[in-house]
Design a protein around this motif. Structure first.
Motif, PDB file in Angstrom:
ATOM      1  N   ALA A  47      54.724  49.423 -63.473  1.00 37.23           N
ATOM      2  CA  ALA A  47      53.975  49.123 -64.701  1.00 37.23           C
ATOM      3  C   ALA A  47      54.371  47.763 -65.260  1.00 37.23           C
ATOM      4  CB  ALA A  47      54.197  50.211 -65.737  1.00 37.23           C
ATOM      5  N   ILE A  48      55.656  47.438 -65.219  1.00 38.88           N
ATOM      6  CA  ILE A  48      56.127  46.134 -65.714  1.00 38.88           C
ATOM      7  C   ILE A  48      55.576  45.023 -64.838  1.00 38.88           C
ATOM      8  CG2 ILE A  48      58.165  44.685 -65.989  1.00 38.88           C
ATOM      9  CD1 ILE A  48      59.658  47.203 -66.886  1.00 38.88           C
ATOM     10  N   LEU A  49      55.600  45.221 -63.534  1.00 35.21           N
ATOM     11  CA  LEU A  49      55.103  44.208 -62.610  1.00 35.21           C
ATOM     12  C   LEU A  49      53.600  43.999 -62.801  1.00 35.21           C
ATOM     13  CD1 LEU A  49      55.752  42.345 -60.244  1.00 35.21           C
ATOM     14  CD2 LEU A  49      55.168  44.228 -58.719  1.00 35.21           C
ATOM     15  N   ALA A  50      52.854  45.074 -63.041  1.00 31.21           N
ATOM     16  CA  ALA A  50      51.408  44.955 -63.229  1.00 31.21           C
ATOM     17  C   ALA A  50      51.065  44.164 -64.489  1.00 31.21           C
ATOM     18  CB  ALA A  50      50.778  46.344 -63.296  1.00 31.21           C
ATOM     19  N   LYS A  51      51.867  44.296 -65.529  1.00 32.66           N
ATOM     20  CA  LYS A  51      51.600  43.544 -66.763  1.00 32.66           C
ATOM     21  C   LYS A  51      51.945  42.076 -66.623  1.00 32.66           C
ATOM     22  CE  LYS A  51      51.818  47.037 -70.319  1.00 32.66           C
ATOM     23  NZ  LYS A  51      52.389  47.424 -71.586  1.00 32.66           N
ATOM     24  N   ASN A  52      52.894  41.739 -65.756  1.00 34.06           N
ATOM     25  CA  ASN A  52      53.367  40.369 -65.653  1.00 34.06           C
ATOM     26  C   ASN A  52      52.719  39.587 -64.522  1.00 34.06           C
ATOM     27  OD1 ASN A  52      55.072  40.687 -67.817  1.00 34.06           O
ATOM     28  ND2 ASN A  52      56.789  41.347 -66.562  1.00 34.06           N
ATOM     29  N   THR A  53      51.734  40.126 -63.843  1.00 26.30           N
ATOM     30  CA  THR A  53      51.102  39.375 -62.773  1.00 26.30           C
ATOM     31  C   THR A  53      50.254  38.258 -63.362  1.00 26.30           C
ATOM     32  OG1 THR A  53      49.274  40.948 -62.712  1.00 26.30           O
ATOM     33  CG2 THR A  53      51.057  41.293 -61.131  1.00 26.30           C
ATOM     34  N   TYR A  54      50.205  37.154 -62.663  1.00 23.43           N
ATOM     35  CA  TYR A  54      49.475  35.973 -63.126  1.00 23.43           C
ATOM     36  C   TYR A  54      48.005  36.115 -62.780  1.00 23.43           C
ATOM     37  CZ  TYR A  54      47.812  31.202 -63.384  1.00 23.43           C
ATOM     38  OH  TYR A  54      47.087  30.085 -63.679  1.00 23.43           O
ATOM     39  N   ARG A  55      47.175  35.951 -63.774  1.00 20.28           N
ATOM     40  CA  ARG A  55      45.732  35.937 -63.567  1.00 20.28           C
ATOM     41  C   ARG A  55      45.216  34.597 -64.075  1.00 20.28           C
ATOM     42  NH1 ARG A  55      46.372  40.836 -66.446  1.00 20.28           N
ATOM     43  NH2 ARG A  55      46.788  42.501 -64.993  1.00 20.28           N
TER      44      ARG A  55
END
Length: 128
Positions: A36-44
């Motif tokens: 969940a933390i990784l999904a929020k911090n991915t660069y878009r």
């Protein structure tokens, strides 16, 4: 509350806690949290407001406008202007005697670009 009642309440709460036991978290709790933390911090990457075609169209329009403004006083003797265009060239001649032309062109281009930008942003906000 008396001291005896508090002591009895402590014993009762201790018994309830022992019977309930410790709650065990799910097996994959840590992996789920990290995911969940990784999904929020991915660069878009952010999509730009203007496409390449619209940037090109605006650039051509501004360049054409600046060239037309520069050539209007030169063409005054060749063609006879009527109406709004004649008034515009006369107004430009009156202003250009007091203000440098480069400054005037810069102000006009800046104003035109601000108007285009405000209109485009208003359109984008209304679409949301």
């Amino acid at each position: 509350m008396s001291e005896h009642q508090e002591h009895e309440l402590d014993k009762l709460s201790d018994i309830v806690i022992r019977k309930a036991g410790l709650e065990t978290p799910p097996e994959r709790l840590k992996q789920n949290i990290m995911h969940a933390i990784l999904a929020k911090n991915t660069y878009r990457p952010v999509k730009g407001l203007l496409t390449k075609k619209s940037k090109l169209a605006i650039g051509v329009f501004v360049l054409g406008f600046c060239i037309a403004i520069g050539l209007l006083p030169l063409a005054k003797g060749v063609w006879e202007f009527s109406g709004v265009l004649a008034d515009f060239t006369g107004y430009m001649d009156h202003i250009s005697s007091r203000i440098p032309k480069t400054f005037l062109y810069g102000i006009m281009a800046f104003g035109l670009l601000v108007l285009v930008q405000v209109a485009y942003l208003k359109h984008q906000i209304n679409r949301l």
